[in-house]
Design a protein around this motif. Structure first.
Motif, PDB file in Angstrom:
ATOM      1  N   GLU A  88       0.819  -1.228   0.000  1.00 45.33           N
ATOM      2  CA  GLU A  88       0.000   0.000   0.000  1.00 45.33           C
ATOM      3  C   GLU A  88       0.846   1.268   0.000  1.00 45.33           C
ATOM      4  N   TYR A  89       2.152   1.115   0.136  1.00 43.19           N
ATOM      5  CA  TYR A  89       3.051   2.272   0.039  1.00 43.19           C
ATOM      6  C   TYR A  89       3.442   2.575  -1.403  1.00 43.19           C
ATOM      7  N   THR A  90       2.969   1.757  -2.325  1.00 41.31           N
ATOM      8  CA  THR A  90       3.254   2.017  -3.736  1.00 41.31           C
ATOM      9  C   THR A  90       2.683   3.365  -4.126  1.00 41.31           C
ATOM     10  N   SER A  91       3.568   4.258  -4.563  1.00 43.52           N
ATOM     11  CA  SER A  91       3.183   5.636  -4.884  1.00 43.52           C
ATOM     12  C   SER A  91       4.336   6.298  -5.608  1.00 43.52           C
ATOM     13  N   LYS A  92       4.050   7.481  -6.110  1.00 43.35           N
ATOM     14  CA  LYS A  92       5.125   8.347  -6.541  1.00 43.35           C
ATOM     15  C   LYS A  92       5.425   9.267  -5.360  1.00 43.35           C
ATOM     16  N   TYR A  93       6.712   9.369  -5.019  1.00 46.52           N
ATOM     17  CA  TYR A  93       7.132  10.140  -3.851  1.00 46.52           C
ATOM     18  C   TYR A  93       7.773  11.447  -4.317  1.00 46.52           C
ATOM     19  N   TYR A  94       7.369  12.530  -3.658  1.00 47.05           N
ATOM     20  CA  TYR A  94       7.810  13.872  -4.014  1.00 47.05           C
ATOM     21  C   TYR A  94       8.422  14.562  -2.802  1.00 47.05           C
ATOM     22  N   CYS A  95       9.473  15.342  -3.036  1.00 49.29           N
ATOM     23  CA  CYS A  95       9.909  16.228  -1.970  1.00 49.29           C
ATOM     24  C   CYS A  95       9.380  17.628  -2.250  1.00 49.29           C
ATOM     25  N   ASN A  96       9.399  18.420  -1.215  1.00 53.45           N
ATOM     26  CA  ASN A  96       8.665  19.682  -1.238  1.00 53.45           C
ATOM     27  C   ASN A  96       9.290  20.657  -0.257  1.00 53.45           C
ATOM     28  N   THR A  97       9.262  21.939  -0.617  1.00 56.93           N
ATOM     29  CA  THR A  97       9.570  22.974   0.342  1.00 56.93           C
ATOM     30  C   THR A  97       8.619  24.142   0.131  1.00 56.93           C
ATOM     31  N   HIS A  98       8.499  24.945   1.152  1.00 55.20           N
ATOM     32  CA  HIS A  98       7.614  26.111   1.106  1.00 55.20           C
ATOM     33  C   HIS A  98       8.476  27.353   1.273  1.00 55.20           C
ATOM     34  N   LYS A  99       8.484  28.186   0.267  1.00 54.90           N
ATOM     35  CA  LYS A  99       9.368  29.361   0.272  1.00 54.90           C
ATOM     36  C   LYS A  99       8.645  30.540  -0.345  1.00 54.90           C
ATOM     37  N   ASP A 100       8.726  31.678   0.329  1.00 53.22           N
ATOM     38  CA  ASP A 100       8.153  32.929  -0.193  1.00 53.22           C
ATOM     39  C   ASP A 100       6.693  32.760  -0.613  1.00 53.22           C
ATOM     40  N   GLY A 101       5.956  32.037   0.195  1.00 54.33           N
ATOM     41  CA  GLY A 101       4.520  31.930  -0.029  1.00 54.33           C
ATOM     42  C   GLY A 101       4.078  30.905  -1.057  1.00 54.33           C
ATOM     43  N   ARG A 102       4.978  30.104  -1.562  1.00 49.15           N
ATOM     44  CA  ARG A 102       4.563  29.084  -2.511  1.00 49.15           C
ATOM     45  C   ARG A 102       5.279  27.764  -2.241  1.00 49.15           C
ATOM     46  N   PHE A 103       4.648  26.711  -2.730  1.00 54.25           N
ATOM     47  CA  PHE A 103       5.214  25.379  -2.591  1.00 54.25           C
ATOM     48  C   PHE A 103       5.995  25.031  -3.853  1.00 54.25           C
ATOM     49  N   TYR A 104       7.095  24.341  -3.650  1.00 53.29           N
ATOM     50  CA  TYR A 104       7.911  23.851  -4.755  1.00 53.29           C
ATOM     51  C   TYR A 104       7.981  22.332  -4.678  1.00 53.29           C
ATOM     52  N   TRP A 105       7.890  21.694  -5.844  1.00 51.05           N
ATOM     53  CA  TRP A 105       7.871  20.235  -5.923  1.00 51.05           C
ATOM     54  C   TRP A 105       8.922  19.740  -6.905  1.00 51.05           C
ATOM     55  N   GLY A 106       9.407  18.534  -6.631  1.00 53.25           N
ATOM     56  CA  GLY A 106      10.220  17.855  -7.620  1.00 53.25           C
ATOM     57  C   GLY A 106       9.329  17.087  -8.576  1.00 53.25           C
ATOM     58  N   GLN A 107       9.970  16.311  -9.459  1.00 58.45           N
ATOM     59  CA  GLN A 107       9.214  15.553 -10.450  1.00 58.45           C
ATOM     60  C   GLN A 107       8.730  14.214  -9.893  1.00 58.45           C
ATOM     61  N   GLY A 108       9.263  13.839  -8.748  1.00 57.35           N
ATOM     62  CA  GLY A 108       8.840  12.603  -8.102  1.00 57.35           C
ATOM     63  C   GLY A 108       9.674  11.405  -8.506  1.00 57.35           C
ATOM     64  N   THR A 109       9.639  10.388  -7.650  1.00 56.76           N
ATOM     65  CA  THR A 109      10.303   9.118  -7.938  1.00 56.76           C
ATOM     66  C   THR A 109       9.337   7.992  -7.562  1.00 56.76           C
ATOM     67  N   GLN A 110       9.202   7.028  -8.455  1.00 54.97           N
ATOM     68  CA  GLN A 110       8.206   5.967  -8.269  1.00 54.97           C
ATOM     69  C   GLN A 110       8.727   4.872  -7.342  1.00 54.97           C
ATOM     70  N   VAL A 111       7.908   4.523  -6.384  1.00 50.49           N
ATOM     71  CA  VAL A 111       8.195   3.389  -5.498  1.00 50.49           C
ATOM     72  C   VAL A 111       7.089   2.366  -5.693  1.00 50.49           C
ATOM     73  N   THR A 112       7.469   1.152  -6.033  1.00 46.44           N
ATOM     74  CA  THR A 112       6.507   0.074  -6.219  1.00 46.44           C
ATOM     75  C   THR A 112       6.888  -1.077  -5.299  1.00 46.44           C
ATOM     76  N   VAL A 113       5.952  -1.474  -4.441  1.00 43.39           N
ATOM     77  CA  VAL A 113       6.196  -2.552  -3.490  1.00 43.39           C
ATOM     78  C   VAL A 113       5.357  -3.749  -3.907  1.00 43.39           C
ATOM     79  N   SER A 114       6.008  -4.835  -4.232  1.00 42.83           N
ATOM     80  CA  SER A 114       5.300  -6.029  -4.679  1.00 42.83           C
ATOM     81  C   SER A 114       4.902  -6.886  -3.481  1.00 42.83           C
ATOM     82  N   SER A 115       3.790  -7.580  -3.621  1.00 44.02           N
ATOM     83  CA  SER A 115       3.282  -8.410  -2.509  1.00 44.02           C
ATOM     84  C   SER A 115       3.843  -9.822  -2.577  1.00 44.02           C
TER      85      SER A 115
END
Length: 115
Positions: A88-115
């Motif tokens: 259930e942790y399978t997702s695209k993971y993003y880092c983020n910061t909040h600067k000068d009143g706006r949020f900034y995001w990366g492009q993300g990295t995919q994590v897939t956990v097989s059962s």
């Protein structure tokens, strides 16, 4: 501001991964950093936060005890160590910061956990 995530991949249930987020274009040491994730068809959700200089950390209840967020100010990088991974942790993971009143995001990295 640029945030570039890496370290995602395919891992088995119970496995581990360490995600990295390389930050540039701002004074990294002065800002808190967060990790979020978004699974297909779901809203993006907050996962973890680390304050400046790593003075405090916070985690979503769903990952407490499994994930550890850390930062390396010398290398302008924030990490997310993920252990005991579940499908259930399978997702695209993003880092983020909040600067000068706006949020900034990366492009993300995919994590897939097989059962």
């Amino acid at each position: 501001v640029q945030l570039v995530e890496s370290g995602g991949g395919l891992v088995q249930h119970g496995g581990s991964l360490r995600l990295s987020c390389a930050a540039s274009g701002f004074t990294f040491s002065r800002y808190g950093m967060s990790w979020y994730r978004q699974a297909p068809g779901k809203e993006r959700e907050w996962v973890a936060f680390i304050a400046i200089a790593g003075t405090s950390t916070n985690y979503a209840d769903s990952v407490k005890g499994r994930f550890t967020i850390s930062r390396d100010t010398a290398n302008n990088t924030v990490y997310l160590e993920m252990n005991s991974l579940k499908p259930e942790y399978t997702s695209k993971y993003y880092c983020n910061t909040h600067k000068d009143g706006r949020f900034y995001w990366g492009q993300g990295t995919q994590v897939t956990v097989s059962s």
